[in-house]
Every structure is written in structure tokens, then in C-alpha cells.
Design an enzyme around this catalytic site. Structure first.
Site, PDB file in Angstrom:
ATOM      1  CD  GLU A 257      -2.849  -1.175   0.383  1.00 37.94           C
ATOM      2  OE1 GLU A 257      -3.180  -0.105  -0.142  1.00 37.94           O
ATOM      3  OE2 GLU A 257      -3.326  -2.268   0.064  1.00 37.94           O
ATOM      4  CB  CYS A 296      -2.320   6.488   2.147  1.00 42.09           C
ATOM      5  SG  CYS A 296      -3.599   5.570   3.009  1.00 42.09           S
TER       6      CYS A 296
HETATM    7  P1  NAP Z   1       8.535   4.988   4.268  1.00 47.61           P
HETATM    8  O1  NAP Z   1       9.667   5.855   4.540  1.00 47.61           O
HETATM    9  O2  NAP Z   1       8.481   4.268   2.984  1.00 47.61           O
HETATM   10  O3  NAP Z   1       8.446   3.980   5.484  1.00 47.61           O
HETATM   11  C1  NAP Z   1       7.444   3.012   5.564  1.00 47.61           C
HETATM   12  C2  NAP Z   1       7.896   1.885   6.459  1.00 47.61           C
HETATM   13  O4  NAP Z   1       8.974   1.200   5.828  1.00 47.61           O
HETATM   14  C3  NAP Z   1       8.436   2.347   7.808  1.00 47.61           C
HETATM   15  O5  NAP Z   1       8.035   1.430   8.783  1.00 47.61           O
HETATM   16  C4  NAP Z   1       9.921   2.289   7.608  1.00 47.61           C
HETATM   17  O6  NAP Z   1      10.628   2.135   8.815  1.00 47.61           O
HETATM   18  C5  NAP Z   1      10.047   1.057   6.766  1.00 47.61           C
HETATM   19  N1  NAP Z   1      11.287   0.941   6.056  1.00 47.61           N
HETATM   20  C6  NAP Z   1      12.014   1.900   5.463  1.00 47.61           C
HETATM   21  N2  NAP Z   1      13.102   1.364   4.905  1.00 47.61           N
HETATM   22  C7  NAP Z   1      13.069   0.040   5.150  1.00 47.61           C
HETATM   23  C8  NAP Z   1      13.932  -1.050   4.853  1.00 47.61           C
HETATM   24  N3  NAP Z   1      15.039  -0.887   4.167  1.00 47.61           N
HETATM   25  N4  NAP Z   1      13.593  -2.274   5.284  1.00 47.61           N
HETATM   26  C9  NAP Z   1      12.474  -2.474   5.989  1.00 47.61           C
HETATM   27  N5  NAP Z   1      11.630  -1.472   6.312  1.00 47.61           N
HETATM   28  C10 NAP Z   1      11.919  -0.231   5.888  1.00 47.61           C
HETATM   29  O7  NAP Z   1       7.162   5.757   4.327  1.00 47.61           O
HETATM   30  P2  NAP Z   1       6.688   6.765   5.451  1.00 47.61           P
HETATM   31  O8  NAP Z   1       7.346   8.057   5.144  1.00 47.61           O
HETATM   32  O9  NAP Z   1       6.785   6.190   6.775  1.00 47.61           O
HETATM   33  O10 NAP Z   1       5.148   6.835   5.121  1.00 47.61           O
HETATM   34  C11 NAP Z   1       4.594   7.797   4.289  1.00 47.61           C
HETATM   35  C12 NAP Z   1       4.185   7.206   2.981  1.00 47.61           C
HETATM   36  O11 NAP Z   1       3.332   6.096   3.195  1.00 47.61           O
HETATM   37  C13 NAP Z   1       3.404   8.155   2.132  1.00 47.61           C
HETATM   38  O12 NAP Z   1       3.965   8.153   0.869  1.00 47.61           O
HETATM   39  C14 NAP Z   1       2.008   7.595   2.115  1.00 47.61           C
HETATM   40  O13 NAP Z   1       1.289   7.835   0.944  1.00 47.61           O
HETATM   41  C15 NAP Z   1       2.227   6.162   2.326  1.00 47.61           C
HETATM   42  N6  NAP Z   1       1.083   5.566   2.990  1.00 47.61           N
HETATM   43  C16 NAP Z   1       0.309   4.714   2.285  1.00 47.61           C
HETATM   44  C17 NAP Z   1      -0.788   4.127   2.893  1.00 47.61           C
HETATM   45  C18 NAP Z   1      -1.650   3.166   2.162  1.00 47.61           C
HETATM   46  O14 NAP Z   1      -2.446   2.482   2.812  1.00 47.61           O
HETATM   47  N7  NAP Z   1      -1.562   3.056   0.862  1.00 47.61           N
HETATM   48  C19 NAP Z   1      -1.092   4.414   4.217  1.00 47.61           C
HETATM   49  C20 NAP Z   1      -0.279   5.296   4.905  1.00 47.61           C
HETATM   50  C21 NAP Z   1       0.810   5.861   4.270  1.00 47.61           C
HETATM   51  P3  NAP Z   1      11.360   3.375   9.513  1.00 47.61           P
HETATM   52  O15 NAP Z   1      10.312   4.326   9.872  1.00 47.61           O
HETATM   53  O16 NAP Z   1      12.024   2.744  10.673  1.00 47.61           O
HETATM   54  O17 NAP Z   1      12.303   3.902   8.481  1.00 47.61           O
END
Ligand code: NAP
Length: 675
Positions: A257, A296
């Protein structure tokens, strides 16, 4: 005091270690928590889930797992206040926290209830109808689903620390699969508190859930074909994780997602002054400001008829100007802070990119009026409304997601143009359409359905009952094609199937009955001296059958039934007219008369375990019954579903046959039977 966030691995709480991250309050900028997963043994965690948690969950039926979910949801529900308290420092107002905390708990309740109503009290799920694979009915096919025997790794985004965790846990646990939860670091203190409550409740079996406060280490490299990664976050992280060689080699399921440039369309009919126009402005405002736009599903592109652009910008700006931004603890605050300063910087940068194709018409990138909080220390940002004059030529407005209170108004010439613009999101979670025109609504589904996971229609009648553009519901699919990740979550029981393997079973009817615990047509029946209606729910055997004595249907019966019920349709009353009908040889018995006679033939009248007739499914009248025909009924116990300690539902396979042995009616009868 700084909270030390602990991981929960193989049944033990583990303090932060290795590279420690310091987490800051979104409101004051003070450090409030730290985490690090440096010395976690990820192999041991996966092993614990696979060998302890998985077998314990798989030993339970869907109904038993559903009861656990309900108990967990109740436990959390009684402790919400402590979670609200922790939520303020993520920048969330009370109403934002309700979306996250109450929304997450409600999702668990819905899964608990759906699990009991829509899944069997069994460990095997029967998917769809039986398929006849041979002419002689001696070889049949059935799809079933069974629990994966690995672990689900849930990687969650920062914006909904509780909902994000619970909406993934509910279907996973219902599927009988243990989970390892990895929340986003920046708001992990709230996720950890909710998770800690789940563990402290003692409701779930050992190994059912584990928690990583920090990074996932080498866990992803250790996943196998029985595991699932369910990821929520940015498209960039998703593409990086998807490309992991181990995930690709083992075809590990990867549900994503990710970000989405969601649209909201003002219908061609929704002129200023109509209820649809007012609802549209209200919704666009709410989506920009709830959770400070960090949803999101938030509306990123506001698509309106060209000649209404100015009216929309004026009405929306007027509302935005009245929005109190400030300390989320204040009741007067309508919009709190973004989740972190880093997040604010990111949104400013992305808004700067939007400015290449659009003009800022409300708000300022570097200034915001803040009530009762330090605008510099906290991650506060003004809502930013852009106007894009050329949505066809523009790129960034369709590609760059500024994950904050940011949206762009753009104009369309006609509906086809509006939908072409919406589809430029290249796969979105949701689009909403404000229209009172059914032709418009149908056209939207035909043209934009393939690009969207969800389409939300609002008109003057949806009013307060409408659930909102931005709310994913446990009953409905959440996800979207392309840019939105190509995944699906929830959608009721569909979401449970992401953690189960569908298998095509081909076998003869007897083996199929044994496998599915559903009597399969063509398999052996059990005939006893005792009528099956005299058997308690527990003692009734699947396959227990009675054949009734025959009963002849006379013309007088048909006429009596017609007069008595008032159903004097010509096919029962007028020989000439009935004969002229291509289906009937002459006057025929009413379908409902056949059903009534069938009941009269098979019921066992004295009080007993059968408590109530609950309905009929799949009723078909297969051959006409003429006066003089003789009917006989076969009643077979097909399936049992326990409802509670007192009674359960029995599904009976019923066949009505004429004197030549031809089947004239088929249906499934449902009764409630005492234990
Ligand atoms: P992100 O930076 O991609 O992080 C998402 C998750 O991935 C976090 O738990 C992060 O952990 C983890 N992560 C990052 N690098 C990783 C790796 N190498 N290995 C394993 N896990 C890793 O996104 P975000 O900034 O937290 O969230 C915002 C984004 O999420 C927005 O773009 C939004 O649109 C999207 N979103 C989508 C939905 C949906 O349902 N479609 C819902 C909510 C948000 P850390 O925090 O520890 O880095």
C-alpha cells in the site's frame, strides 16, 4: 523522561540496542522516545513465529480466532485514553487520534464479527462452488484455502500507528498466521504502547505476535514461500523492498500500500448552491486538514469544471482561513502538526516541486499562525492550496505526493476530460465524485474504475451517513493499482485470503465430503432409523438423509392453494393459456406449493432440536409438476456451523423428485438446531 521502546521477540521484551534513534515530539521537538533493534535475533523471531505461534493459531478454528480478536479489541477499547495521551505528541488532535485508535479497534471488531458470520467453524475455507468435472458426477472440483505456515511481516507507515497495525493484524490472525509488526520509527511509541497492551492482555497464544522497535535487520532475507510481507509506506521504499533477491527467489507474497495522488471530482451537475457543491468543499477541506493531510487517501487533486475553479478556490480558501492550527491538545485546534520536522521538510520540498506546474493560492510554505505552541519547534505547516491552469501539460501535480495539508485545484472541460485527469494518477487508492447524476456515476465507474481501488460517490442524500472520501473501511477493499502499490488490504474476508493459500482440490464426491466436511452431491448418504430432525446439532452426522413417502399432487390441491393464497396466475388456473406458454405442458403446480408439500413430507412435527426454519438458498424449479404427478423428497444434512453454546446452523440439501425420478426442485434449507 525518554521512553525506551522495546521489541518483543520470542516471548521476551528486549531493550533498545545497536544504532539508537531518538524520536521527537511533533509538537515541542523534545526527545520523547528512543529505539534500536541492533541485537535482535531475527532468525529466532521467525523461528518462534513459525514453530510456536503458527501451530497454536492453526489449531484454532476461524470462529475461535475471531473470538480472540473480539477479546483483544475489547481490551484495547477499555484502554483508549492512555493511547490518546501518547498520540498528541505525534501531532494528532483528538479527532485525528479517533481515526487512528478507534478506527483500528473498530476494524478488529468488524473482523471478529465477519469471522464468525462469514467463515466456517473450521480450519479449511471453502472458496466458491463445487465444480462438476465429469459427466457421471463422480469427479468433482472445489477450491479451498488453508493458512500459510509461515509468518507475516507487517511494515507500517508513520501516519496511523494504531490503525495501521490493527488493520493488518486482524485479517492475519483470523487467517491463522502469526505476525511480526514493524511500525514506522517516527511514531513508534504509540504503536509500541498499543502492542504492549495486546501482549499484556494475555489473550493471544504465545508466538502469535512479535514487535520490532527499530529496523528489520536481516529478516527480509530469511523469508520463505510461506511468509508474507505486508508493507505500507512510500513507493520508493516499496520498490526497494520488492526487489530484494530473496523475496523474488522464493516468490514471497508482497502486499504493498503506497502513495497515491487521489482525486476528488466535482460533477458537471454540481453548481455552486447545490448540496453536492457544499459537500464537496467540506470534504476537500476535511481531507486537507485531518491528520494534517498525512493520509494515504487524502485528496491531492481537486478536479472541477473549468468555469467553477474560482468559486471552488474561494469557498475552500474561506474554510481553510478559519481553520485553527496549533497545539493538538487544545480542543479548539482543528489541525495539529505533521509527524516530524523531517516530514515537514519533505512536504515543503514536494510542494516546491508542485509549484513548477501550479500556483499557490492559499497558505505559505514558510509561515504559519500557530495557537498555543511553538511554531518553530513543532512540525507545523500551513495548508497549501495550489491551482493548476493546465492539468494536461502539467506533470508534477499528477506525480508528486506532498504528504501533508496540500492539494491542487485543476479544471476540466467535460466529464471525459475530468476522468482522463483523474487517471493520470497512474493508479490511485480512491477517487470521490460529487454528483447527483446517475449517468455520470456510471460513466465514472466505466472509465476510472480500472485506475482506482475505491470509488466514492456523494450526493445530497448521502448526508451524514456517508463514511467519507478518506476512510478505508474493513468491509471494503483498500489498495489500488499501479502507483498505489498494486495491492489490496481488507475488503472483508478477501483480506484474510492474503494470508492463506488457495488450492484446487479434485476428487471423487466421498473424498470431497471428507475433506470439506460438507456433504457433496453424489457422495454416500447415511440412513438411520432416527429422523435427522431428532438429532441434536452435536450428534447430527453430515450426510444423514431421509427419503420421504410419495404424495400425489391433484388439480384440487392446485386450485385450493391458488384460492387460499390468492396466487391465481394463469399457469395454474387456465389450461389453454398455460399450454400456450413455452415452459408448461398445461396447468402446473405452484413452485411454492411444491415447497410446502416438500416441507409437509419431511418435517418431524414434535418439539425437538430443530428450533427454527432460517431460510432457503439456491432454490431452483427444474421441471414442471402437473396434476397427477407424485412427489418424493430427499433431505440430507449438508453442513453445520456452530453459532454459540446453545445452537448452530444446519444447511440441508433438499431434492424433490417426481414419479419418474426426475428432479423437479433443488434447494438448501437452513435451520437453527439446538446443541
Ligand atoms: P517509508 O519511509 O516508505 O516507510 C514506511 C515503512 O517502511 C516504515 O516502517 C519504515 O521504517 C520502513 N522501512 C524503510 N526502509 C526500510 C527497509 N530498508 N527495510 C524495511 N523497512 C523499511 O514511508 P513513510 O514516510 O513512513 O510513510 C509515508 C508514505 O506512506 C506516504 O507516501 C504515504 O502515501 C504512504 N502511505 C500509504 C498508505 C496506504 O495504505 N496506501 C497508508 C499510509 C501511508 P522506519 O520508519 O524505521 O524507516
Amino acid at each position: 523522561m525518554t521512553l525506551s521502546l522495546q521489541s518483543f521477540a520470542a516471548g521476551r521484551w528486549i531493550a533498545p540496542s545497536g544504532k539508537i534513534a531518538h524520536l521527537k515530539s511533533a509538537v515541542t521537538g523534545e526527545t520523547i522516545a528512543q529505539l534500536g533493534s541492533g541485537n535482535l535475533d531475527f532468525a529466532a523471531m521467525a523461528h518462534h513465529a513459525r514453530t510456536i505461534g503458527g501451530p497454536a493459531l492453526r489449531a484454532l478454528t476461524f470462529h475461535q480466532r475471531a473470538h480472540l480478536l473480539k477479546a483483544v479489541a475489547q481490551y484495547l477499547n477499555e484502554r483508549r485514553d492512555a493511547l490518546y495521551e501518547l498520540s498528541y505528541d505525534t501531532g494528532a488532535t483528538k479527532s485525528d487520534s479517533m481515526i487512528d485508535i478507534d478506527g483500528g479497534i473498530a476494524t478488529m471488531f468488524v473482523y471478529a464479527s465477519k469471522g464468525r458470520r462469514e467463515l466456517p467453524d473450521d480450519t479449511i475455507y471453502i472458496d466458491g462452488n463445487l465444480e462438476q468435472l465429469s459427466r457421471g458426477d463422480n469427479f468433482v472440483g472445489q477450491h479451498v484455502a488453508t493458512s500459510l505456515q509461515g509468518v507475516a511481516l507487517h511494515i507500517n507507515a508513520f501516519n496511523f500507528p494504531v490503525w495501521g497495525m490493527l488493520e493488518k493484524l486482524a485479517p492475519t490472525l483470523l487467517a491463522g498466521v502469526p505476525a511480526i509488526v514493524k511500525p514506522a520509527s517516527s511514531t513508534a511509541w504509540l504503536a509500541e504502547a498499543a502492542f504492549r497492551m495486546i501482549v499484556e492482555s494475555g489473550i493471544l497464544p504465545d508466538g502469535a505476535v512479535q514487535f520490532i522497535a527499530g529496523s528489520t535487520g536481516d529478516l527480509i532475507d530469511r523469508l520463505t514461500c510461506q511468509d508474507v510481507v505486508s508493507f505500507t509506506g512510500s513507493a520508493a521504499t516499496a520498490s526497494m523492498l520488492r526487489a530484494n533477491p530473496n523475496l523474488m527467489k522464493n516468490s514471497v507474497r508482497f502486499v504493498a500500500e503506497q502513495d497515491s495522488l487521489n482525486a476528488s471530482i466535482l460533477g458537471p451537475d454540481a453548481a455552486p448552491g447545490t448540496p453536492e457543491f457544499d459537500a464537496f468543499i467540506k470534504e476537500a477541506h476535511r481531507e486537507m486538514t485531518a491528520k494534517a493531510g498525512q493520509k494515504c487517501t487524502a485528496i491531492r487533486r481537486i478536479i472541477v469544471p473549468d468555469n467553477r475553479r474560482a468559486a471552488v478556490i474561494d469557498a475552500l480558501s474561506e474554510r481553510l482561513a478559519k481553520t485553527t492550527i496549533g497545539n493538538p491538545r487544545d480542543e479548539a485546534t482543528r489541525m495539529g502538526a505533521l509527524a516530524s520536522l523531517a516530514q515537514r521538510d519533505d512536504v515543503r520540498e514536494k510542494a516546491g516541486m508542485l509549484a513548477k506546474d501550479a500556483r499557490l493560492v492559499f497558505g505559505a510554505l514558510d509561515h504559519v499562525e500557530v495557537a498555543n505552541a511553538d511554531a518553530k519547534a513543532g512540525a507545523f505547516l500551513s495548508p497549501l492550496l495550489f491551482e493548476c491552469a493546465d492539468p494536461d501539460g502539467a506533470k508534477t501535480v499528477h506525480e508528486v505526493e506532498a504528504f501533508g495539508p496540500v492539494s491542487t485545484v485543476m479544471g476540466y472541460r467535460d466529464l471525459a476530460h475530468a476522468l482522463a485527469i483523474a487517471n493520470r494518477g497512474a493508479g490511485s487508492l480512491v477517487a470521490s465524485v460529487f454528483t447527483n447524476d446517475g449517468v455520470v456515476a456510471r460513466k465514472v465507474v466505466e472509465t476510472a474504475g480500472a485506475f482506482h481501488g475505491r470509488l466514492y460517490f456523494a450526493n445530497r442524500d448521502t448526508g451524514k451517513e456517508a463514511t467519507g472520501h478518506g476512510s478505508p473501511l474493513p468491509h471494503m477493499v483498500h489498495g489500488g493499482p499501479g502507483r498505489a502499490g498494486g495491492g489490496e488490504e481488507m475488503g472483508g474476508i478477501r483480506g484474510v485470503m492474503h494470508y492463506m493459500q488457495r488450492t484446487a482440490i479434485q476428487a471423487n464426491p466421498d473424498l470431497m465430503t471428507a475433506i470439506t466436511k460438507n456433504w457433496t452431491a453424489g457422495s454416500k448418504t447415511i440412513e438411520k432409523d432416527t429422523h435427522p430432525f431428532r438429532m441434536s446439532f452435536g450428534n447430527l452426522d453430515i450426510g444423514h438423509t431421509i427419503w420421504t413417502d410419495p404424495r400425489t399432487v391433484s388439480l384440487a390441491d392446485i386450485e385450493h392453494f391458488a384460492e387460499f393464497t390468492g396466487d391465481t396466475f394463469y399457469a395454474h388456473m387456465d389450461e389453454e393459456a398455460a399450454k400456450a406458454n413455452p415452459f408448461f405442458p398445461g396447468r402446473v403446480a405452484h413452485g411454492y406449493l411444491i415447497l410446502s408439500f416438500a416441507a409437509g413430507l419431511f418435517v418431524e412435527p414434535a418439539p425437538g432440536p430443530v428450533l427454527a426454519n432460517y431460510g432457503l438458498d439456491n432454490l431452483r424449479f427444474m421441471k414442471p409438476v402437473s396434476p397427477g404427478d407424485s412427489l418424493k423428497v430427499r433431505l440430507t444434512a449438508k453442513q453445520k456451523a456452530r453459532r454459540n453454546d446453545e445452537y448452530g446452523e444446519v444447511r440441508w440439501d433438499v431434492g424433490v423428485y417426481n414419479q419418474d425420478g426426475d428432479q423437479v426442485a433443488a434447494y438448501e434449507l437452513l435451520t437453527m438446531n439446538a446443541m
